[in-house]
Design a protein around this motif. Structure first.
Motif, PDB file in Angstrom:
ATOM      1  N   ALA A 186       0.831  -1.222   0.100  1.00 27.20           N
ATOM      2  CA  ALA A 186       0.093   0.215   0.048  1.00 27.20           C
ATOM      3  C   ALA A 186       0.680   1.240  -0.091  1.00 27.20           C
ATOM      4  O   ALA A 186       0.577   2.058  -0.778  1.00 27.20           O
ATOM      5  CB  ALA A 186      -0.802   0.136   1.264  1.00 27.20           C
ATOM      6  N   ASN A 187       1.944   1.191   0.840  1.00 26.05           N
ATOM      7  CA  ASN A 187       2.757   2.556   1.096  1.00 26.05           C
ATOM      8  C   ASN A 187       3.766   2.708  -0.503  1.00 26.05           C
ATOM      9  O   ASN A 187       3.911   3.761  -0.840  1.00 26.05           O
ATOM     10  CB  ASN A 187       3.523   2.316   2.126  1.00 26.05           C
ATOM     11  CG  ASN A 187       3.189   2.436   3.517  1.00 26.05           C
ATOM     12  OD1 ASN A 187       1.891   2.900   3.541  1.00 26.05           O
ATOM     13  ND2 ASN A 187       3.711   1.983   4.353  1.00 26.05           N
ATOM     14  N   THR A 188       4.033   1.674  -1.226  1.00 23.62           N
ATOM     15  CA  THR A 188       5.063   1.791  -2.319  1.00 23.62           C
ATOM     16  C   THR A 188       4.028   1.906  -3.529  1.00 23.62           C
ATOM     17  O   THR A 188       4.694   2.275  -4.526  1.00 23.62           O
ATOM     18  CB  THR A 188       5.853   0.614  -2.142  1.00 23.62           C
ATOM     19  OG1 THR A 188       5.212  -0.546  -2.244  1.00 23.62           O
ATOM     20  CG2 THR A 188       6.890   0.811  -1.056  1.00 23.62           C
ATOM     21  N   LEU A 189       2.669   1.541  -3.396  1.00 19.30           N
ATOM     22  CA  LEU A 189       1.959   1.407  -4.858  1.00 19.30           C
ATOM     23  C   LEU A 189       0.947   2.775  -4.700  1.00 19.30           C
ATOM     24  O   LEU A 189       0.393   2.957  -5.929  1.00 19.30           O
ATOM     25  CB  LEU A 189       1.485   0.134  -4.948  1.00 19.30           C
ATOM     26  CG  LEU A 189       2.449  -1.090  -5.355  1.00 19.30           C
ATOM     27  CD1 LEU A 189       1.703  -1.956  -5.630  1.00 19.30           C
ATOM     28  CD2 LEU A 189       3.192  -0.602  -6.753  1.00 19.30           C
ATOM     29  N   PHE A 190       0.743   3.173  -3.433  1.00 13.59           N
ATOM     30  CA  PHE A 190      -0.288   3.979  -3.318  1.00 13.59           C
ATOM     31  C   PHE A 190      -1.617   3.695  -4.013  1.00 13.59           C
ATOM     32  O   PHE A 190      -2.340   4.314  -4.786  1.00 13.59           O
ATOM     33  CB  PHE A 190       0.138   5.369  -3.891  1.00 13.59           C
ATOM     34  CG  PHE A 190       0.765   6.266  -2.994  1.00 13.59           C
ATOM     35  CD1 PHE A 190       1.231   6.165  -1.576  1.00 13.59           C
ATOM     36  CD2 PHE A 190       1.446   7.586  -3.213  1.00 13.59           C
ATOM     37  CE1 PHE A 190       2.024   6.572  -0.817  1.00 13.59           C
ATOM     38  CE2 PHE A 190       1.956   8.353  -2.300  1.00 13.59           C
ATOM     39  CZ  PHE A 190       2.590   7.918  -1.076  1.00 13.59           C
ATOM     40  N   ILE A 191      -1.965   2.657  -3.560  1.00 12.13           N
ATOM     41  CA  ILE A 191      -3.251   2.117  -4.144  1.00 12.13           C
ATOM     42  C   ILE A 191      -4.624   2.584  -3.208  1.00 12.13           C
ATOM     43  O   ILE A 191      -4.614   2.172  -2.106  1.00 12.13           O
ATOM     44  CB  ILE A 191      -3.288   0.409  -3.942  1.00 12.13           C
ATOM     45  CG1 ILE A 191      -2.136  -0.004  -4.976  1.00 12.13           C
ATOM     46  CG2 ILE A 191      -4.749   0.003  -4.403  1.00 12.13           C
ATOM     47  CD1 ILE A 191      -2.066  -1.805  -5.026  1.00 12.13           C
ATOM     48  N   ILE A 192      -5.499   3.666  -4.034  1.00  9.34           N
ATOM     49  CA  ILE A 192      -6.382   3.939  -3.384  1.00  9.34           C
ATOM     50  C   ILE A 192      -7.572   2.778  -3.343  1.00  9.34           C
ATOM     51  O   ILE A 192      -8.053   2.136  -4.423  1.00  9.34           O
ATOM     52  CB  ILE A 192      -7.155   5.181  -3.940  1.00  9.34           C
ATOM     53  CG1 ILE A 192      -5.859   6.179  -4.227  1.00  9.34           C
ATOM     54  CG2 ILE A 192      -8.066   5.800  -3.472  1.00  9.34           C
ATOM     55  CD1 ILE A 192      -5.417   6.775  -2.963  1.00  9.34           C
ATOM     56  N   PRO A 193      -8.135   2.495  -2.207  1.00  9.49           N
ATOM     57  CA  PRO A 193      -9.205   1.528  -1.914  1.00  9.49           C
ATOM     58  C   PRO A 193     -10.275   1.557  -2.822  1.00  9.49           C
ATOM     59  O   PRO A 193     -10.851   2.992  -3.260  1.00  9.49           O
ATOM     60  CB  PRO A 193      -9.634   1.317  -0.506  1.00  9.49           C
ATOM     61  CG  PRO A 193      -9.281   2.866  -0.081  1.00  9.49           C
ATOM     62  CD  PRO A 193      -7.854   3.305  -0.887  1.00  9.49           C
ATOM     63  N   SER A 194     -11.003   0.595  -3.235  1.00  2.00           N
ATOM     64  CA  SER A 194     -12.185   0.709  -4.233  1.00  2.00           C
ATOM     65  C   SER A 194     -13.334   1.042  -3.715  1.00  2.00           C
ATOM     66  O   SER A 194     -14.276   1.191  -4.218  1.00  2.00           O
ATOM     67  CB  SER A 194     -12.217  -0.783  -4.910  1.00  2.00           C
ATOM     68  OG  SER A 194     -12.305  -1.820  -4.141  1.00  2.00           O
ATOM     69  N   SER A 195     -13.529   0.824  -2.156  1.00  2.00           N
ATOM     70  CA  SER A 195     -14.460   1.492  -1.445  1.00  2.00           C
ATOM     71  C   SER A 195     -14.077   2.269  -0.420  1.00  2.00           C
ATOM     72  O   SER A 195     -12.928   2.071   0.004  1.00  2.00           O
ATOM     73  CB  SER A 195     -15.222  -0.103  -0.990  1.00  2.00           C
ATOM     74  OG  SER A 195     -16.258   0.298  -0.084  1.00  2.00           O
TER      75      SER A 195
END
Length: 358
Positions: free
Chosen positions: A224-233
């Protein structure tokens, strides 16, 4: 790839040039990939490389130097732009634990994630100066995207896949094959999760190539910290979203290629073709009909495995207790004989199996 005697000839030439530049009005500047000094492939030339190095003054280009150059030359921003970005970063800061502590770095490098630079420098397939060209090309692709849109390290995999000389490298080819296999499984999960699933698979491939710590992988928090994935919900945080997607991907692929360690590290396991725990769980999750479980699982498997002599037409089954009752015998130790009785196989609604002889 040059032969050993050709490399020795090159090193002798560099050594002589270095010697001349120390005594004459002459300056010679050469560049060399830093990994060469520790690469076991060049162990036979280690002594010659060391003698050559002594005749030069080292000027090391660190990741910090590269970051500074990129921030000033590639993604330069004025003070107003930086202030606006800080406001926008504040809206997603609660998702990522590393953002608040290094906000200035992320603002100066936006839309580039700093970890991209670190990962790129660890891959032996590219020269350090290649990072500028790579980032410039990636930035052009997202110029029209709204915030937040980041260039993260999984995009390096696309570059590897396009360059056949790298893709066919013996250390890279098995990983590319694994990614292709997992891509074919991604169509089996929810459509809205597929882009993130592909992103995660490529990220795990890159982590394997750079020999990252923790089994060449990362935890869901690190991803999460290295890809900066924003949650789908909005009700999920990035870690929950990543865990859900990776578990779904492991499920549809029967645990093939993606493994999870006891301490929560996800990684590509090229030796693992199937995870039998996942296969069993998948089958159990499809056994919602208790009658189906009883008839198919017990009669076609358990009873045959027990090698019992029974008449299917006279098979006793109590609807109230969910038990199969079959005639059976057991050895009676005290009397050196056999005792007649009944074998009761109890199947609960949660697929738990017990047996009792009375």
């Amino acid at each position: 790839q040059k032969q050993a005697h050709d490399r020795n000839y090159d090193l002798q030439t560099y050594r002589q040039l270095g010697e001349c530049s120390n005594t004459l009005d002459f300056m010679f500047i050469a560049s060399m990939q830093e990994y060469i000094f520790t690469n076991p492939q060049y162990v036979d030339q280690a002594e010659s490389i060391a003698r050559t190095q002594q005749r030069y003054k080292d000027v090391r280009i660190t990741n910090e130097s590269v970051e500074e150059m990129i921030a000033k030359r590639v993604v330069n921003k004025n003070s107003n732009q930086q202030m606006e970005l800080k406001k926008q970063f504040s809206e997603i800061a609660h998702y990522f634990s590393n953002l608040a502590s290094e906000e200035n770095k992320y603002v100066r490098l936006y839309p580039i994630h700093p970890y991209v630079i670190e990962v790129f420098s660890k891959l032996p397939f590219f020269e350090k100066r290649g990072i500028i060209q790579f980032l410039s090309e990636e930035i052009k692709k997202i110029l029209s995207d709204e915030f937040p849109s980041f260039i993260t390290y999984e995009k390096i995999y696309n570059r590897i896949e396009k360059v056949l000389s790298i893709k066919n490298h013996p250390d890279v080819r098995p990983i590319c094959d694994a990614v292709d296999t997992l891509k074919s499984k991604i169509d089996l999960i929810d459509a809205k999760l597929r882009p993130t699933a592909i992103k995660l698979v490529k990220a795990l491939a890159i982590l394997n190539l750079i020999n990252a710590s923790n089994k060449n992988g990362a935890s869901a928090q690190e991803l999460a910290n290295t890809l900066f994935i924003i949650p789908s919900s909005k009700i999920l945080n990035p870690v929950d979203d990543i865990e859900r997607i990776l578990q779904n991907l492991r499920k549809v692929s029967d645990g093939q290629l993606i493994s999870k360690s006891d301490d929560g590290i996800y990684y590509l396991d090229l030796q693992k073709t199937q995870d039998y725990d996942v296969i069993i769980n998948n089958k159990v999750s499809n056994m919602n009909d208790l009658k189906y479980v009883n008839e198919k699982f017990v009669e076609n498997f358990l009873l045959k495995e027990l090698d019992l002599d029974y008449d299917p037409e006279k098979l006793a089954y109590f609807d109230s207790s969910k038990k199969y009752v079959l005639p059976d015998s057991a050895y009676w130790e005290d009397r050196k004989s056999f005792r007649q009785g009944e074998l009761i196989i109890d199947i609960h609604s949660q697929n738990e199996h017990q047996s009792l002889l009375k």
